[in-house]
Enzyme design. Structure first.
Site, PDB file in Angstrom:
ATOM      1  N   HIS A 254       0.846  -1.121   0.021  1.00 12.02           N
ATOM      2  CA  HIS A 254       0.109  -0.149   0.065  1.00 12.02           C
ATOM      3  C   HIS A 254       0.817   1.305  -0.042  1.00 12.02           C
ATOM      4  O   HIS A 254       0.521   2.055  -0.649  1.00 12.02           O
ATOM      5  CB  HIS A 254      -0.871   0.026   1.090  1.00 12.02           C
ATOM      6  CG  HIS A 254      -2.080  -0.997   0.946  1.00 12.02           C
ATOM      7  ND1 HIS A 254      -1.958  -2.349   1.606  1.00 12.02           N
ATOM      8  CD2 HIS A 254      -3.165  -0.710   0.618  1.00 12.02           C
ATOM      9  CE1 HIS A 254      -3.390  -2.924   1.273  1.00 12.02           C
ATOM     10  NE2 HIS A 254      -4.034  -1.985   0.694  1.00 12.02           N
ATOM     11  N   HIS A 389      -7.680   0.311  10.487  1.00  7.46           N
ATOM     12  CA  HIS A 389      -7.767   0.362   8.884  1.00  7.46           C
ATOM     13  C   HIS A 389      -9.023  -0.277   8.626  1.00  7.46           C
ATOM     14  O   HIS A 389      -9.811   0.130   7.859  1.00  7.46           O
ATOM     15  CB  HIS A 389      -6.601  -0.466   8.547  1.00  7.46           C
ATOM     16  CG  HIS A 389      -6.749  -0.963   7.149  1.00  7.46           C
ATOM     17  ND1 HIS A 389      -7.111  -2.276   6.712  1.00  7.46           N
ATOM     18  CD2 HIS A 389      -6.575  -0.148   5.995  1.00  7.46           C
ATOM     19  CE1 HIS A 389      -7.444  -2.304   5.375  1.00  7.46           C
ATOM     20  NE2 HIS A 389      -7.078  -0.948   4.956  1.00  7.46           N
ATOM     21  N   HIS A 426      -5.342   5.644   3.657  1.00  7.98           N
ATOM     22  CA  HIS A 426      -4.290   4.763   3.714  1.00  7.98           C
ATOM     23  C   HIS A 426      -2.952   5.470   3.933  1.00  7.98           C
ATOM     24  O   HIS A 426      -1.872   5.034   4.493  1.00  7.98           O
ATOM     25  CB  HIS A 426      -4.085   4.001   2.443  1.00  7.98           C
ATOM     26  CG  HIS A 426      -4.663   2.458   2.538  1.00  7.98           C
ATOM     27  ND1 HIS A 426      -4.035   1.518   3.226  1.00  7.98           N
ATOM     28  CD2 HIS A 426      -5.945   2.251   2.367  1.00  7.98           C
ATOM     29  CE1 HIS A 426      -4.759   0.406   3.282  1.00  7.98           C
ATOM     30  NE2 HIS A 426      -5.957   0.707   2.761  1.00  7.98           N
TER      31      HIS A 426
HETATM   32 CU1  C2O Z   1      -6.030  -2.489   0.397  1.00  6.30          CU
HETATM   33 CU2  C2O Z   1      -7.358  -0.532   2.779  1.00  6.30          CU
HETATM   34  O1  C2O Z   1      -7.079  -1.891   1.722  1.00  6.30           O
END
Ligand code: C2O
Length: 658
Positions: A254, A389, A426
């Site tokens: 990510h 998250h 994120h």
């Molecule tokens: Cu790939 Cu917040 O997930």
């Protein structure tokens, strides 16, 4: 024993909501209702509409409902629905092959398959991949390596623009780039120039044709492809799918996803210093601050619409829960709606502390190893993924008026990244990795002086990801290149509000611990209930020195094994040690609370087509110490449901050291 009906009116000390301006040491009486039905509470909550009995809070809510923005809100909802219809007809094609994952023969998972590793060496794969040593190779972005993602009867094509004609280049650091500073979105929302620029970047991104890897469609498809297993793992005979969630790849993958997305946005507006905003939802300090959907993403931007037409804001074009528009606060304890906002903020801080401060080992924080030839399902997520998250994903997505059972956009991984707020959410998750790494606090090991480190395993460091950059080049990046944000030329503005959860101190529940006889009588059925708390006995073991660490430096971890997560619906359980009476109203700010286990719906078919089995890990050493529990003393583990639809089977609770 399922925390049998004990409406015994136990008083809870609601700890001081730390960090809230002007809060005194207020003591609130709470009642534990071990068997209270979440459904019932859910009903009360929605009928009552005003969630809070405090007049200040309900006053805010009334104002929210009467505001002129309500019109805009409804428009936005209509707009969002219309957009999805268009998007879906573009993305979904009729599936005629019916080739569900379930048809992949189990027999393909032979033991000892010979695997041609990415490094050109041979490795042996034993039983679905355990014991194998090889880093996961980068995806081959050719159409042949990509499968449509089954989405109920239809298929969603998440495949990225064809990269098979491109020669991949190895990622290189660019030392001469200006430093990009990521700042909190609630502060940037007041900076009209920034918001306009950011919005304009999405205007331009959406003008690019879908086969341009910088286009918005290609950008959100990256997530859909790698959260749903659209791409096959290269060089693997077992049709294993690449999946970067639920393991130690979660944070680095990510990070680089955001890195390229940010560079593309900056390039489109000609601003090399452009940095993504950070949705600072962990910040409980400012009454209208971080812990709300940032104003720049709301259809009514900072009290006044950008214009009366929410279509003008690319940042607000998404399907979200309109009940969670500002000034509503994020509640990380999703399973509960406490009476007073102080307890909401306090529980948010407690959960943050458990997610980031309590785990000292990288296995507990980042997640378990995911290596070449290993079904990603067999790894396991870290606390950073499972706590804030996952919960903020589902909080943001909509099932307003039951119109959106899929909780789009954010509430299901399939669609999450087509909401621009995804990248801001994120950023905050990525920021927490930087905070975790420099924390000096170790409350979890016996010695109490362990340093936090990213994994040093070569399979971690040499795992590679494929991305398209802002020049449409195909880039291979190694995890070892993702570990230092300053080398990537970005950093996060330091935020004082972190101190509120870093230095959070838990309170005593005032409850006696269960006697050995009570623990012996606990349930043995391996089922987590949807509507009541259930408790299990945890048999503890002595640590044995491992990975070059003495027993004194190992972290004791509660492993909740083989949880059969409902792949298409949300799941949340709050977990407490030695508190069998814990119920939905038990606040999180007590020693006994050790964290949550959660799951975000994926929607598309997964792995081998069954419900996934996931091992969850919760660092419990800090709680055990604070509760004065001696070595090898048996304890109880209680799971309090947080509003999911079904009971969940699992394989039991265990202790591991790492
Ligand atoms: Cu790939 Cu917040 O997930």
């Amino acid at each position: 024993m399922a925390a049998a009906a004990t409406p015994s009116g136990v008083s809870w000390l609601s700890p001081n909501p730390r960090g809230l301006k002007g809060q005194g040491n207020q003591v609130t009486a709470r009642t534990v209702q071990g068997t209270m039905s979440c459904r019932a509470e859910e009903r009360t909550r929605s009928t009552a509409s005003g969630l809070n009995s405090s007049s200040a809070a309900s006053g805010r809510r009334r104002q929210h409902q009467d505001s002129p923005s309500r019109l805009v809100l409804n428009l936005s909802l209509l707009e969002a629905t219309a957009r999805t219809g268009a998007e879906e007809s573009k993305d979904l094609t009729e599936g005629d092959e019916d080739e569900d994952d379930a048809t992949i023969p189990q027999a393909l998972l032979h033991r000892r398959q010979l695997l041609w590793g990415a490094t050109g060496t041979f490795s042996y794969l034993t039983s679905a991949g355990f014991g194998l040593a090889a880093p996961v190779p980068p995806a081959n972005l050719s159409p042949e390596s990509c499968q449509e993602v089954p989405d109920q009867q239809q298929k969603l094509n998440c495949c990225l623009p064809d990269g098979s004609q491109l020669t991949p280049i190895d990622f290189e650091f660019e030392a001469d780039l200006p430093m990009r500073i990521r700042q909190p979105a609630h502060i940037l929302s007041k900076d009209e120039e920034y918001v306009k620029k950011y919005n304009q970047a999405y205007v331009l991104m959406k003008q690019l044709p879908d086969d341009d890897p910088r286009s918005f469609a290609a950008q959100w498809h990256i997530h859909c492809a790698f959260c749903e297993g659209a791409y096959l793992e290269p060089n693997n005979p077992n049709n294993l799918k690449l999946q970067y969630h639920g393991s130690w790849t979660f944070l680095p993958w990510h990070r680089m996803y955001l890195y390229f997305h940010e560079r593309i946005l900056g390039d489109l507006i000609g601003d090399p210093e452009f940095a993504l905003p950070v949705w600072n939802w962990d910040n409980q300090r400012d009454a209208d601050g971080g812990n709300q959907m940032p104003r720049m993403f709301a259809p009514f931007y900072f009290g006044k619409p950008l214009s009366m037409n929410p279509q003008d804001s690319e940042l607000s074009k998404a399907i979200r829960n309109p009940e969670h528009f500002p000034p509503e606060h994020v509640r990380l304890d999703r399973g509960n709606y406490y009476d007073d906002m102080g307890t909401v903020f306090d529980s948010n801080l407690a959960l943050m502390h458990r997610a980031v401060v309590t785990p000292v080992s990288s296995t507990d924080f980042l997640g378990k190893p995911y290596r070449a030839g290993q079904a990603a399902d067999t790894a396991g997520p870290g606390s950073i993924e499972v706590n804030g998250h996952n919960i903020v994903h589902v909080w943001t997505g909509s099932n307003y008026l039951k119109l959106r059972p899929d909780h789009e956009d954010m509430g299901t991984f399939l669609y999450a990244a087509r909401d621009p707020i995804f990248y801001s959410h994120h950023s905050n998750v990525d920021r927490m990795w930087t905070v975790w790494k420099i924390l000096q606090i170790d409350q979890s090991t016996r010695r109490g002086s362990r340093k936090r480190e990213d994994p040093t395993d070569p399979d971690f460091l040499n795992t590679q990801f494929a991305f398209y950059n802002h020049k449409k080049q195909l880039v291979h990046v190694k995890i070892s290149q993702t570990l230092d944000t300053e080398r990537l030329r970005y950093k996060y503005q330091a935020l004082d509000s972190d101190q509120d959860w870093i230095n959070y101190t838990f309170a005593d529940s005032g409850q006696e611990k269960p006697s050995p006889e009570e623990i012996a009588r606990l349930v043995t059925d391996k089922v987590l209930k949807k509507d009541k708390s259930v408790s299990f006995a945890l048999t503890r073991i002595e640590p044995t020195p491992s990975q070059g660490r003495s027993a004194e430096d190992l972290e004791e971890t509660l492993v909740v094994k083989g949880v059969q997560v409902p792949k298409n619906s949300f799941m949340l359980y709050k977990v407490f040690i030695n508190l069998p009476d814990a119920g939905v109203s038990t606040p999180l700010g007590i020693y006994n609370f050790v964290g949550v286990i959660t799951h975000v719906p994926h929607k598309a078919s997964h792995g081998l087509g069954h419900n996934r089995k996931v091992d969850f890990r919760l660092s419990i050493g800090a709680s055990l110490k604070a509760l004065g529990i001696k070595d090898l003393e048996q304890v109880s583990v209680t799971f309090v449901p947080g509003g999911q639809e079904d009971d969940v089977e699992f394989d039991g609770v265990d202790v591991e050291f790492n």
